[in-house]
Design an enzyme around this catalytic site. Structure first.
Site, mmCIF file in Angstrom:
data_model
loop_
_atom_site.group_PDB
_atom_site.id
_atom_site.type_symbol
_atom_site.label_atom_id
_atom_site.label_comp_id
_atom_site.label_asym_id
_atom_site.label_seq_id
_atom_site.Cartn_x
_atom_site.Cartn_y
_atom_site.Cartn_z
ATOM 1 N N ARG A 1 -20.493 26.356 -52.890
ATOM 2 C CA ARG A 1 -21.099 27.445 -52.127
ATOM 3 C C ARG A 1 -20.032 28.173 -51.312
ATOM 4 O O ARG A 1 -19.102 27.566 -50.787
ATOM 5 C CB ARG A 1 -22.192 26.920 -51.194
ATOM 6 C CG ARG A 1 -22.966 28.055 -50.506
ATOM 7 C CD ARG A 1 -23.949 27.549 -49.481
ATOM 8 N NE ARG A 1 -24.587 28.676 -48.809
ATOM 9 C CZ ARG A 1 -25.287 28.595 -47.684
ATOM 10 N NH1 ARG A 1 -25.436 27.419 -47.084
ATOM 11 N NH2 ARG A 1 -25.831 29.665 -47.151
ATOM 12 N N HIS A 2 -20.202 29.485 -51.171
ATOM 13 C CA HIS A 2 -19.255 30.314 -50.427
ATOM 14 C C HIS A 2 -19.221 29.956 -48.934
ATOM 15 O O HIS A 2 -20.114 29.277 -48.413
ATOM 16 C CB HIS A 2 -19.621 31.792 -50.581
ATOM 17 C CG HIS A 2 -20.974 32.124 -50.010
ATOM 18 N ND1 HIS A 2 -21.206 32.289 -48.669
ATOM 19 C CD2 HIS A 2 -22.169 32.313 -50.621
ATOM 20 C CE1 HIS A 2 -22.471 32.578 -48.460
ATOM 21 N NE2 HIS A 2 -23.093 32.586 -49.644
ATOM 22 N N GLU B 1 -26.259 35.347 -56.135
ATOM 23 C CA GLU B 1 -27.388 34.759 -55.413
ATOM 24 C C GLU B 1 -28.708 35.285 -55.961
ATOM 25 O O GLU B 1 -28.750 36.322 -56.656
ATOM 26 C CB GLU B 1 -27.247 35.076 -53.911
ATOM 27 C CG GLU B 1 -28.343 34.522 -53.009
ATOM 28 C CD GLU B 1 -28.474 33.003 -53.087
ATOM 29 O OE1 GLU B 1 -28.893 32.503 -54.157
ATOM 30 O OE2 GLU B 1 -28.194 32.329 -52.073
ATOM 31 N N HIS C 1 -23.515 30.620 -54.707
ATOM 32 C CA HIS C 1 -24.323 30.823 -53.509
ATOM 33 C C HIS C 1 -25.325 29.682 -53.356
ATOM 34 O O HIS C 1 -25.544 28.912 -54.294
ATOM 35 C CB HIS C 1 -25.051 32.165 -53.609
ATOM 36 C CG HIS C 1 -24.144 33.316 -53.900
ATOM 37 N ND1 HIS C 1 -23.631 34.123 -52.931
ATOM 38 C CD2 HIS C 1 -23.630 33.761 -55.085
ATOM 39 C CE1 HIS C 1 -22.843 35.043 -53.492
ATOM 40 N NE2 HIS C 1 -22.829 34.843 -54.798
#
Length: 212
Positions: free
Chosen positions: A10-11, A84, A152
């Site tokens: 995940r970012h 996302e 995401h």
């Protein structure tokens, strides 16, 4: 048995994460915290000796991947399938505003229903889209290789679950990945995809709102 490793990352944090605002496919950049999180995570992920690096084409994921690219020398391959979930008319609102302005849709979201309304992408469509991107990323490396995918929160959970073949009710038992944390999956010819680790990262955080 030769095992391929897939890291679903995940970012880092954004101002909209901080404020509990629905991002969806709005292209929100990392903030200072998120950029530092990406650097800290990359210093661990580089030890896995990745063979390929793939990212959602949204800035917050691409820039997270860039921190690892700087250490490995690998190019970041963009894939819009890793974006996302599209949150339609919710994007830009806080979850409190969604609950107030679109209560029926919010109730369906809270209940985990796949179809919400408000032009929000269904969970089935999200899972299929992201899983296709994850599988394509894994196919870039030879058997026994490692690929890291920057994506995401909602996309990661639904894509991983679809790849594993999990039922929706089982998938709901997974909490959201924290910013710049990751899941590790492995694949071999006899057992297929398996979840090896979940919500791994270089630091601990206070609980965060659901990834939107």
């Amino acid at each position: 048995m030769t095992t391929t490793r897939l890291i679903v990352w995940r970012h880092g944090n954004t101002d909209w994460n901080r404020d509990g605002r629905v991002q969806g496919q709005t292209d929100v950049p990392l903030n200072d915290l998120g950029r530092q999180q990406a650097v800290d995570a990359a210093e661990l992920l580089v030890r896995l000796r990745p063979d390929a690096l793939v990212a959602s084409d949204l800035t917050r994921a691409a820039d997270t991947a860039a921190a690892l690219a700087a250490l490995t020398g690998l190019p970041v391959r963009p894939d819009e399938r890793l974006r996302e979930r599209h949150f339609g008319l919710w994007q830009g609102l806080t979850m409190a505003e969604v609950a107030e302005q679109r209560p029926d849709e919010h109730a369906r979201w809270k209940a985990g229903e796949t179809v919400i309304g408000g032009d929000v992408e269904t969970l089935d469509d999200l899972g299929k889209r992201v899983a296709e991107g994850l599988q394509s990323a894994a196919d870039l490396v030879p058997a026994g290789g490692t690929v890291v995918v920057a994506t995401h929160g909602a996309a990661a959970r639904q894509g991983v679950g679809h790849l594993l073949g999990w039922a929706p009710e089982m998938l709901r038992t997974l909490r959201a990945l924290q910013n710049c944390h990751w899941a590790e999956l492995t694949f071999d010819g006899s057992r297929g995809w398996q979840l090896a680790a979940y919500n791994v990262g270089p630091f601990s955080e206070r609980p965060v709102p659901p990834p939107v």
